[in-house]
Design a protein around this motif. Structure first.
Motif, short mmCIF file in Angstrom:
data_model
loop_
_atom_site.label_atom_id
_atom_site.label_comp_id
_atom_site.label_asym_id
_atom_site.label_seq_id
_atom_site.Cartn_x
_atom_site.Cartn_y
_atom_site.Cartn_z
N ALA A 264 0.82 -1.21 0.00
CA ALA A 264 0.00 0.00 0.00
C ALA A 264 0.86 1.26 0.00
N GLY A 265 0.51 2.18 -0.88
CA GLY A 265 1.30 3.38 -1.07
C GLY A 265 2.29 3.15 -2.21
N ALA A 266 3.02 4.19 -2.56
CA ALA A 266 3.98 4.07 -3.66
C ALA A 266 5.10 5.07 -3.50
N SER A 267 6.31 4.62 -3.81
CA SER A 267 7.50 5.46 -3.91
C SER A 267 8.62 4.56 -4.38
N GLY A 268 9.77 5.15 -4.71
CA GLY A 268 10.90 4.35 -5.15
C GLY A 268 10.55 3.48 -6.35
N LYS A 269 10.99 2.22 -6.30
CA LYS A 269 10.71 1.27 -7.39
C LYS A 269 9.24 0.89 -7.44
N GLY B 273 16.75 -14.85 -1.32
CA GLY B 273 17.94 -15.68 -1.38
C GLY B 273 17.79 -16.96 -2.16
N TYR B 274 16.56 -17.42 -2.38
CA TYR B 274 16.32 -18.60 -3.21
C TYR B 274 16.00 -18.23 -4.65
N GLY B 275 16.04 -16.94 -4.97
CA GLY B 275 15.74 -16.50 -6.33
C GLY B 275 14.27 -16.36 -6.63
N LEU B 276 13.43 -16.23 -5.59
CA LEU B 276 11.99 -16.10 -5.74
C LEU B 276 11.57 -14.64 -5.70
N TYR B 277 10.69 -14.26 -6.61
CA TYR B 277 10.21 -12.89 -6.69
C TYR B 277 8.84 -12.74 -6.02
N ASP B 278 8.61 -11.54 -5.47
CA ASP B 278 7.29 -11.13 -4.97
C ASP B 278 6.74 -12.03 -3.87
N MET B 279 7.63 -12.48 -2.98
CA MET B 279 7.17 -13.26 -1.82
C MET B 279 6.62 -12.34 -0.73
N ALA B 280 6.72 -11.05 -0.93
CA ALA B 280 6.08 -10.06 -0.06
C ALA B 280 5.32 -9.10 -0.96
N GLY B 281 4.04 -8.87 -0.66
CA GLY B 281 3.25 -7.92 -1.43
C GLY B 281 2.83 -8.45 -2.79
N ASN B 282 2.39 -7.57 -3.63
CA ASN B 282 1.86 -7.79 -4.98
C ASN B 282 0.53 -8.53 -4.91
N SER C 222 -13.81 -25.76 3.57
CA SER C 222 -13.23 -24.95 4.65
C SER C 222 -12.29 -23.90 4.09
N GLY C 223 -12.17 -22.77 4.79
CA GLY C 223 -11.32 -21.68 4.36
C GLY C 223 -9.88 -22.12 4.16
N ARG C 224 -9.18 -21.45 3.23
CA ARG C 224 -7.81 -21.81 2.88
C ARG C 224 -6.85 -20.68 3.23
N VAL C 225 -5.61 -21.07 3.49
CA VAL C 225 -4.56 -20.11 3.86
C VAL C 225 -4.18 -19.24 2.66
N LEU C 226 -3.97 -17.96 2.92
CA LEU C 226 -3.39 -17.02 1.97
C LEU C 226 -2.12 -16.45 2.59
N ARG C 227 -1.10 -16.30 1.78
CA ARG C 227 0.18 -15.81 2.29
C ARG C 227 0.74 -14.67 1.44
N GLY C 228 1.60 -13.86 2.05
CA GLY C 228 2.38 -12.87 1.34
C GLY C 228 1.84 -11.46 1.33
N GLY C 229 0.57 -11.27 1.74
CA GLY C 229 0.00 -9.93 1.66
C GLY C 229 -0.16 -9.50 0.21
N SER C 230 -0.40 -8.22 -0.02
CA SER C 230 -0.66 -7.78 -1.39
C SER C 230 -0.43 -6.28 -1.54
N TRP C 231 -0.70 -5.80 -2.76
CA TRP C 231 -0.56 -4.39 -3.06
C TRP C 231 -1.53 -3.53 -2.27
N TYR D 297 -2.22 -4.04 1.01
CA TYR D 297 -1.91 -4.17 2.43
C TYR D 297 -0.74 -3.28 2.85
N SER D 298 -0.77 -2.82 4.10
CA SER D 298 0.35 -2.05 4.63
C SER D 298 1.52 -2.97 4.96
N LYS D 299 2.67 -2.38 5.25
CA LYS D 299 3.90 -3.17 5.34
C LYS D 299 3.90 -4.22 6.43
#
Length: 269
Positions: free
Chosen positions: A149-154, A171-180, A221-230, A232-234
């Motif tokens: 949530a919000g925008a600046s920098g990249k 470190g494992y070469g994975l992209y967007d494991m936080a946010g998006n 039954s409800g399922r797990v969601l991970r990583g947050g998104s665009w 969500y706050s930090k």
């Protein structure tokens, strides 16, 4: 506390463990077998912190894209009714696929010959080999690291998703494991699961991965969601934060990525 740099040695070790999965053209990377401390005592439903051991598995380097999902629909004949909604927040083929519920993510994974990650696999991979850190790269976050949530920098995407791979990998070469986008996991959401979780290859709500894969159409039954998104706050895009959704829930920040595994034999490669 500042961010911990991910060493070139650590990144290089796993870059050579990459494959291209022929069915959907996804680049995948080997996540090595190992143990880690799962959870965070300061996050709701992520306590107690507990040790988990996992077999090796491959994970999609990037979130499943609009292009890949279109190819799945075209090749499989799967009927998807929400294409009019997708472009508002994921406007190009290189953006992550959104407005997919858990069943649709499972259908894609089945077509591709893969599956969704377990919650433990997701968190282990998101940590990127770092220990007891809040984010995939360390303990601080800024808009040069992720789309939240919000925008600046990249992070120039305040009202939509970013094209997959727009920020540096972990470190494992994975992209967007936080946010998006939020990423669907295989597990049922159980707020008390950590207090009784199996210590090896845990999975909430089912006796085995094979069982849930065989009977996913009957899951309610409800399922797990991970990583947050665009959206969500930090504080909600940390590696340990747990979220959930109903299996039929489609939303503007909901996507997924797939895995191959667990692959015990890969741990010796």
């Amino acid at each position: 506390m500042g961010c911990d740099p991910v060493s070139d040695e650590l990144i290089g070790k796993y870059l050579e463990k990459r494959i291209i999965w022929e069915k959907d053209g996804a680049e995948m990377v080997l996540i090595p077998a190992g143990s880690f401390e799962m959870g965070d005592q300061n996050i709701t439903y992520a306590d107690p912190v507990h040790s988990v051991k996992l077999d090796a598995f491959y994970m999609d380097v990037r979130e499943v894209t609009v292009k890949q999902f279109k190819e799945f629909v075209q090749e499989s004949g799967y009927v998807y009714h929400h294409w009019d909604e997708v472009p508002k927040y994921s406007p190009t083929d290189q953006h992550p696929m959104i407005y997919v519920d858990w069943y649709q993510a499972m259908e894609y994974a089945k077509w591709a010959g893969k599956r969704l990650p377990t919650e433990a696999e997701w968190e282990y991979a998101a940590r990127g080999g770092l220990v007891k850190k809040q984010y995939p790269w360390g303990d601080e976050i800024g808009h040069d690291n992720a789309n939240y949530a919000g925008a600046s920098g990249k992070d120039i995407w305040d009202q939509q998703t970013a094209p997959v791979g727009s920020f540096d990998p972990n470190g494992y070469g994975l992209y967007d494991m936080a946010g998006n986008v939020h990423e669907w996991c295989l597990d049922a959401f159980d707020q008390n699961f950590y207090s009784r979780s199996s210590r090896k290859n845990p999975l909430a709500g089912h006796p085995s991965i094979e069982e849930v894969m065989a009977n996913y159409k009957d899951v309610v039954s409800g399922r797990v969601l991970r990583g947050g998104s665009w959206t969500y706050s930090k504080c909600y895009v940390s590696v340990a934060y747990r979220d959930y959704g109903n299996t039929d829930h489609r939303f503007s920040s909901g996507g997924f990525r797939c895995v191959l595994g667990s692959v015990d034999s890969l741990s010796s490669e």
